[in-house]
Scaffold this active site. Structure first.
Site, PDB file in Angstrom:
ATOM      1  N   LYS A  13     -17.824 -35.094  25.173  1.00  0.00           N
ATOM      2  CA  LYS A  13     -18.979 -34.681  24.375  1.00  0.00           C
ATOM      3  C   LYS A  13     -20.061 -35.755  24.397  1.00  0.00           C
ATOM      4  O   LYS A  13     -21.225 -35.448  24.586  1.00  0.00           O
ATOM      5  CB  LYS A  13     -18.568 -34.393  22.925  1.00  0.00           C
ATOM      6  CG  LYS A  13     -17.675 -33.170  22.769  1.00  0.00           C
ATOM      7  CD  LYS A  13     -17.442 -32.828  21.292  1.00  0.00           C
ATOM      8  CE  LYS A  13     -16.680 -33.906  20.530  1.00  0.00           C
ATOM      9  NZ  LYS A  13     -15.282 -34.080  20.953  1.00  0.00           N
ATOM     10  N   ARG A  88     -16.825 -29.454  12.531  1.00  0.00           N
ATOM     11  CA  ARG A  88     -15.482 -29.621  13.056  1.00  0.00           C
ATOM     12  C   ARG A  88     -14.459 -28.783  12.292  1.00  0.00           C
ATOM     13  O   ARG A  88     -13.280 -28.811  12.618  1.00  0.00           O
ATOM     14  CB  ARG A  88     -15.106 -31.080  12.917  1.00  0.00           C
ATOM     15  CG  ARG A  88     -14.337 -31.642  14.082  1.00  0.00           C
ATOM     16  CD  ARG A  88     -14.545 -33.104  13.988  1.00  0.00           C
ATOM     17  NE  ARG A  88     -13.748 -33.930  14.778  1.00  0.00           N
ATOM     18  CZ  ARG A  88     -14.254 -34.816  15.631  1.00  0.00           C
ATOM     19  NH1 ARG A  88     -15.546 -34.858  15.868  1.00  0.00           N
ATOM     20  NH2 ARG A  88     -13.466 -35.639  16.239  1.00  0.00           N
ATOM     21  N   ARG A 127     -10.207 -44.800  28.314  1.00  0.00           N
ATOM     22  CA  ARG A 127     -11.595 -44.884  27.848  1.00  0.00           C
ATOM     23  C   ARG A 127     -11.875 -46.233  27.194  1.00  0.00           C
ATOM     24  O   ARG A 127     -11.046 -46.780  26.466  1.00  0.00           O
ATOM     25  CB  ARG A 127     -11.881 -43.772  26.837  1.00  0.00           C
ATOM     26  CG  ARG A 127     -13.282 -43.919  26.214  1.00  0.00           C
ATOM     27  CD  ARG A 127     -13.736 -42.669  25.564  1.00  0.00           C
ATOM     28  NE  ARG A 127     -13.125 -42.471  24.249  1.00  0.00           N
ATOM     29  CZ  ARG A 127     -13.455 -41.464  23.447  1.00  0.00           C
ATOM     30  NH1 ARG A 127     -14.349 -40.571  23.826  1.00  0.00           N
ATOM     31  NH2 ARG A 127     -12.869 -41.347  22.265  1.00  0.00           N
ATOM     32  N   ARG A 160     -11.331 -48.130  21.504  1.00  0.00           N
ATOM     33  CA  ARG A 160     -11.355 -47.665  20.123  1.00  0.00           C
ATOM     34  C   ARG A 160      -9.956 -47.680  19.544  1.00  0.00           C
ATOM     35  O   ARG A 160      -9.004 -47.366  20.223  1.00  0.00           O
ATOM     36  CB  ARG A 160     -11.908 -46.234  20.073  1.00  0.00           C
ATOM     37  CG  ARG A 160     -13.396 -46.187  19.847  1.00  0.00           C
ATOM     38  CD  ARG A 160     -13.960 -44.829  20.085  1.00  0.00           C
ATOM     39  NE  ARG A 160     -13.254 -43.743  19.367  1.00  0.00           N
ATOM     40  CZ  ARG A 160     -13.677 -42.488  19.357  1.00  0.00           C
ATOM     41  NH1 ARG A 160     -14.775 -42.155  20.008  1.00  0.00           N
ATOM     42  NH2 ARG A 160     -13.015 -41.567  18.708  1.00  0.00           N
ATOM     43  N   ARG A 171      -4.947 -36.388  17.139  1.00  0.00           N
ATOM     44  CA  ARG A 171      -6.310 -35.843  17.146  1.00  0.00           C
ATOM     45  C   ARG A 171      -6.336 -34.481  17.843  1.00  0.00           C
ATOM     46  O   ARG A 171      -7.086 -33.592  17.454  1.00  0.00           O
ATOM     47  CB  ARG A 171      -7.269 -36.817  17.822  1.00  0.00           C
ATOM     48  CG  ARG A 171      -7.626 -38.004  16.916  1.00  0.00           C
ATOM     49  CD  ARG A 171      -8.072 -39.220  17.692  1.00  0.00           C
ATOM     50  NE  ARG A 171      -9.301 -39.030  18.415  1.00  0.00           N
ATOM     51  CZ  ARG A 171      -9.626 -39.698  19.528  1.00  0.00           C
ATOM     52  NH1 ARG A 171      -8.788 -40.586  20.037  1.00  0.00           N
ATOM     53  NH2 ARG A 171     -10.773 -39.489  20.117  1.00  0.00           N
TER      54      ARG A 171
HETATM   55  P1  ADP Z   1     -13.318 -37.630  19.138  1.00  0.00           P
HETATM   56  O1  ADP Z   1     -14.101 -36.375  19.315  1.00  0.00           O
HETATM   57  O2  ADP Z   1     -13.166 -38.389  20.392  1.00  0.00           O
HETATM   58  O3  ADP Z   1     -12.019 -37.432  18.396  1.00  0.00           O
HETATM   59  P2  ADP Z   1     -15.313 -38.746  17.274  1.00  0.00           P
HETATM   60  O4  ADP Z   1     -15.959 -40.014  17.628  1.00  0.00           O
HETATM   61  O5  ADP Z   1     -16.118 -37.494  17.301  1.00  0.00           O
HETATM   62  O6  ADP Z   1     -14.041 -38.658  18.212  1.00  0.00           O
HETATM   63  O7  ADP Z   1     -14.646 -38.864  15.808  1.00  0.00           O
HETATM   64  C1  ADP Z   1     -13.798 -39.927  15.461  1.00  0.00           C
HETATM   65  C2  ADP Z   1     -13.173 -39.669  14.103  1.00  0.00           C
HETATM   66  O8  ADP Z   1     -14.202 -39.560  13.108  1.00  0.00           O
HETATM   67  C3  ADP Z   1     -12.395 -38.365  13.980  1.00  0.00           C
HETATM   68  O9  ADP Z   1     -11.066 -38.498  14.438  1.00  0.00           O
HETATM   69  C4  ADP Z   1     -12.477 -38.092  12.470  1.00  0.00           C
HETATM   70  O10 ADP Z   1     -11.597 -38.916  11.751  1.00  0.00           O
HETATM   71  C5  ADP Z   1     -13.875 -38.559  12.143  1.00  0.00           C
HETATM   72  N1  ADP Z   1     -14.870 -37.453  12.250  1.00  0.00           N
HETATM   73  C6  ADP Z   1     -15.903 -37.358  13.131  1.00  0.00           C
HETATM   74  N2  ADP Z   1     -16.611 -36.244  12.941  1.00  0.00           N
HETATM   75  C7  ADP Z   1     -16.010 -35.596  11.912  1.00  0.00           C
HETATM   76  C8  ADP Z   1     -16.254 -34.371  11.220  1.00  0.00           C
HETATM   77  N3  ADP Z   1     -17.281 -33.552  11.577  1.00  0.00           N
HETATM   78  N4  ADP Z   1     -15.427 -34.021  10.204  1.00  0.00           N
HETATM   79  C9  ADP Z   1     -14.401 -34.806   9.831  1.00  0.00           C
HETATM   80  N5  ADP Z   1     -14.115 -35.967  10.422  1.00  0.00           N
HETATM   81  C10 ADP Z   1     -14.906 -36.375  11.446  1.00  0.00           C
END
Ligand code: ADP
Ligand code: ZN
Length: 213
Positions: A13, A88, A127, A160, A171
């Site tokens: 993404k 999400r 990554r 990360r 996840r």
């Molecule tokens: P990825 O898509 O690679 O899992 P992100 O960088 O988008 O990682 O998100 C990292 C973390 O941040 C998620 O695992 C979650 O804990 C939190 N997070 C991000 N966006 C949201 C969201 N819209 N709602 C709830 N938690 C979120």
């Protein structure tokens, strides 16, 4: 232009979003990046969110929705935005829909990046990210020119905390349980587009070019 990118962790993404925001000059709004910034600077939100992020779980809808209400009201979002990592959950999608109604805005497209779970695990374990500018690298496919140093800004390139295999699997579970239902939700609105996330790095951009043409 207002678009949403949806896909499992590791679908790319962030990479696809960077190509799109460069071409269309729209604000790239990544909830993950905003949350990590809050964790780094030790805000109340960051302190609250960190334990969920480290565990690979979702941060509470109410916190995310408040955060996004603020972010979408900022000046740079006026000309358009691309949301990466939000919504999400179905509750977040419903909140976004009311928010957009209040602002008399509508979405142009929801792009779903599709990729198999096993491909994601492979990608995320290798990554690396720049801790200052967020540039994305891969130890196999796209290492930085100098070991551990960002090509773009000279910042430290790190792994990360949540890119460890056990957390990656968690996840993915959360994605299938909480986020995958959004596919149905947006399919009903008729603006969902599917792309193969194992393909080229600019597949989402190409898809949009086709839509906007
Ligand atoms: P990825 O898509 O690679 O899992 P992100 O960088 O988008 O990682 O998100 C990292 C973390 O941040 C998620 O695992 C979650 O804990 C939190 N997070 C991000 N966006 C949201 C969201 N819209 N709602 C709830 N938690 C979120
Ligand atoms: Zn950098």
């Amino acid at each position: 232009m207002r678009i949403i990118l949806i896909g499992p962790p590791g679908a790319g993404k962030g990479t696809q979003a960077a190509a799109i925001s460069e071409k269309y000059a729209v604000a790239h709004i990544s909830t993950g990046d905003i949350l990590r910034e809050n964790v780094r600077s030790g805000t109340k939100l960051g302190l609250e969110a960190k334990k969920f992020m480290d565990a690979g779980s979702l941060v509470a809808d109410s916190l995310i929705i408040d955060m996004m209400r603020g972010r979408l009201g900022e000046a740079d979002a006026k000309s358009g935005f691309m949301l990466d990592g939000f919504p999400r959950t179905v509750a977040q999608a419903e909140a976004l829909s009311s928010l957009l109604d209040e602002m008399s805005l509508r979405l142009d497209a929801v792009i779903l990046l599709e990729i198999a779970d096993e491909a994601v695990v492979g990608r995320l374990c290798s990554r690396r990210v720049c801790s200052s500018c967020g540039a994305i690298y891969n130890t196999v496919a796209r290492p930085p020119k100098a070991d551990g140093v960002c090509d773009e800004c000279g910042g430290a390139v790190i792994q990360r905390d949540d890119d460890k295999e056990s957390v990656i699997r968690r996840r993915l579970e959360v994605y299938h349980a909480e986020t995958a239902p959004l596919v149905d939700y947006y399919e009903k609105t008729g603006i969902l587009r599917r792309i193969d996330a194992s393909g080229p790095r600019d597949a989402a951009l190409k898809c949009l070019e086709g839509l906007m043409a």
